[in-house]
Design a protein around this motif. Structure first.
Motif, PDB file in Angstrom:
ATOM      1  N   GLU A  38     -13.864  -3.487  15.180  1.00  0.00           N
ATOM      2  CA  GLU A  38     -14.082  -2.755  13.744  1.00  0.00           C
ATOM      3  C   GLU A  38     -15.231  -2.157  13.901  1.00  0.00           C
ATOM      4  O   GLU A  38     -15.406  -1.166  13.195  1.00  0.00           O
ATOM      5  N   TRP A  86      -5.430  -2.580  16.138  1.00  0.00           N
ATOM      6  CA  TRP A  86      -6.070  -1.732  15.230  1.00  0.00           C
ATOM      7  C   TRP A  86      -5.515  -0.348  15.332  1.00  0.00           C
ATOM      8  O   TRP A  86      -4.924   0.058  16.556  1.00  0.00           O
ATOM      9  N   ARG A 126      -5.958  -5.998  12.268  1.00  0.00           N
ATOM     10  CA  ARG A 126      -6.467  -7.473  12.136  1.00  0.00           C
ATOM     11  C   ARG A 126      -6.349  -7.999  13.597  1.00  0.00           C
ATOM     12  O   ARG A 126      -5.633  -7.382  14.469  1.00  0.00           O
ATOM     13  N   HIS A 179       0.924  -1.354  -0.021  1.00  0.00           N
ATOM     14  CA  HIS A 179       0.036  -0.043   0.020  1.00  0.00           C
ATOM     15  C   HIS A 179       0.718   1.329  -0.115  1.00  0.00           C
ATOM     16  O   HIS A 179       0.297   2.265  -0.099  1.00  0.00           O
ATOM     17  N   ASN A 202       0.029  -0.956   9.532  1.00  0.00           N
ATOM     18  CA  ASN A 202       0.006  -0.991   8.227  1.00  0.00           C
ATOM     19  C   ASN A 202      -0.174  -2.588   8.068  1.00  0.00           C
ATOM     20  O   ASN A 202       0.988  -3.248   8.329  1.00  0.00           O
ATOM     21  N   GLU A 224      -8.538   7.262   8.200  1.00  0.00           N
ATOM     22  CA  GLU A 224      -8.613   5.560   7.916  1.00  0.00           C
ATOM     23  C   GLU A 224      -8.655   4.861   9.366  1.00  0.00           C
ATOM     24  O   GLU A 224      -7.977   5.225  10.192  1.00  0.00           O
ATOM     25  N   TYR A 225      -9.087   3.693   9.147  1.00  0.00           N
ATOM     26  CA  TYR A 225      -9.193   2.806  10.467  1.00  0.00           C
ATOM     27  C   TYR A 225      -8.758   1.566   9.792  1.00  0.00           C
ATOM     28  O   TYR A 225      -8.782   1.112   8.670  1.00  0.00           O
ATOM     29  N   ARG A 226      -7.597   0.691  10.266  1.00  0.00           N
ATOM     30  CA  ARG A 226      -7.021  -0.447   9.881  1.00  0.00           C
ATOM     31  C   ARG A 226      -6.576  -1.426  10.983  1.00  0.00           C
ATOM     32  O   ARG A 226      -6.328  -1.046  12.097  1.00  0.00           O
TER      33      ARG A 226
END
Length: 423
Positions: free
Chosen positions: A337, A361, A357, A177, A218, A353-355
């Motif tokens: 999430e 987070w 796994r 990305h 990331n 942005e939020y991201r």
């Protein structure tokens, strides 16, 4: 919550200016249990930091604490360098039975020292020894540790500057990305490898985090990781996965690379491998790479037997059933999430942005300084969160894997309030 002024004088006058976390959380902590910390005045804080990922099973986990106390009370070996001990044997056997064999992973286990950067240094040294080359490729916004070899493959300019000398033999490439999908994956990397005039020496290895924690949460796509593994295989480079913060179940599976279906040549593990916050790290590698001479890499504190005891208890408690912990972590991640979606919709103009796994987070704001203000307000409201990213522009959520749904809701509500009350 009313906060009285704590006595910080000895820290401010005697302790080095290098201290950092305590500046964002100006109180004196005294006790901790599960996902809660308490300062000396009895104020309670919900912990979404978890010892920077070293407390995946919470503070003073009662099962791990009992195993540790029992071991100490029977005068079990505390310091053993790399001597064979009952505690080490128990850990190795349990790790093989509950982690390696169920995943068909062939790794040998090395105890390189107590910290994550020890594991990274040993991984880099081993890769260079095996391949007979010096160059290592890392990625933009990577973080691999604070010793010189680890800093050479770290992206953060502030951290790198602290070395005080040139950091050599490391070359950064774009992480997933990084170029916003405008360039095919690994186009630049492969072109440099092909071109005899590129100036890139043939690398011994590539080191990567599947999720860059300190770099800003990331998240690498599984297909990107598979592409990287394929490139390494085709170009005779070893693949090192740094799983120091994202391993031990943080992203769901025990190892963060499992989702991508790859088998790295070398894996570094630390932080929550002891389960109790005790210093411990592992360097795992395929058997054919075990070319060490006895004593070629060593360290006084690589045999932390109390850490072996709590690590074994953690594996037996949380990983004997291979899927239960993973399913719980994924469910808690979905809970986070959903709240981050609501926060983003409420603050559409401000949230970039939020991201994430599993149970890691990040929430990034257009105003790069807002994350720090949110973290400070969250502390005032009784929630511990840190920031990450090259400019500390991301609020980072790293709760214990054992946190309850109710505690998670409480913390997320506090975070949402901190955002509303911060401009």
């Amino acid at each position: 919550m009313t906060i009285t002024q704590p006595d910080l004088s000895v820290f401010e006058t005697l302790e080095s200016e290098v201290r950092s976390y305590c500046r964002g959380w100006p109180t004196v902590f005294d006790r901790a249990r599960g996902s809660r910390m308490y300062d000396e005045d009895g104020h309670e804080y919900l912990d979404f930091f978890a010892g920077a990922g070293s407390l995946n099973y919470g503070h003073n986990n009662p099962v791990l604490k009992r195993a540790l106390i029992d071991y100490l009370e029977r005068d079990g070996v505390s310091h053993g360098l790399d001597m064979s001990t009952v505690a080490k044997r128990s850990f190795l056997q349990t790790f093989q039975d509950l982690v390696l064999r169920p995943r068909d992973l062939p790794y040998k286990v090395m105890f390189p020292g107590p910290t994550g950067t020890n594991a990274v240094e040993s991984a880099l040294k081993l890769a260079r020894k095996v391949k007979g080359r010096e160059a290592i490729v890392s990625f933009t916004n990577a973080f691999h540790g604070m010793s010189l070899g680890s800093l050479a493959v770290t992206g953060n300019a502030f951290k790198r500057a602290g070395a005080g000398i040139p950091l050599v033999h490391g070359t950064p490439m774009p992480f997933d990305h990084y170029l916003d999908g405008k360039v095919p994956d690994f186009l630049w990397f492969e072109r440099l490898l092909e071109d005899q005039g590129s100036g890139l020496n043939q690398p011994a290895a590539v080191i990567v985090e599947t999720v860059q924690g300190e770099g800003g949460i990331n998240v690498a796509r599984p297909e990107w990781l598979r592409g990287l593994a394929d490139l390494c295989a085709r170009r005779d480079m070893l693949l090192i996965v740094d799983d120091i913060q994202m391993g031990c179940g943080r992203t769901g599976a025990f190892f963060s690379f499992e989702e991508a279906g790859i088998v790295p040549d070398i894996v570094t593990v630390s932080k929550s491998i002891s389960g109790y916050g005790l210093p411990m790290s592992l360097c795992l590698f395929k058997p054919e790479l075990d070319v060490w001479e006895p004593g070629e890499h060593n360290g006084t504190f690589r045999g932390n037997n109390p850490a072996f005891v709590t690590a074994t208890a953690a594996l037996e408690t949380y990983w004997a059933d291979g899927s239960a912990m993973e399913k719980q972590t994924r469910a808690r991640g979905e809970q986070i999430e959903q709240e981050l979606i609501s926060i983003t919709e409420e603050n559409l103009a401000d949230v970039k942005e939020y991201r994430g796994r599993g149970l890691v987070w990040g929430l990034e704001f257009h105003d790069k300084e807002r994350a720090g203000r949110v973290a400070r307000r969250a502390f005032d409201l009784g929630l511990l969160v840190e920031t990450s990213g090259p400019e500390s522009e991301v609020v980072k959520l790293l709760p214990a894997l054992t946190i309850s749904p109710e505690e998670l809701d409480e913390g997320l509500s506090t975070l949402a309030r901190a955002i509303r009350e911060t401009v």
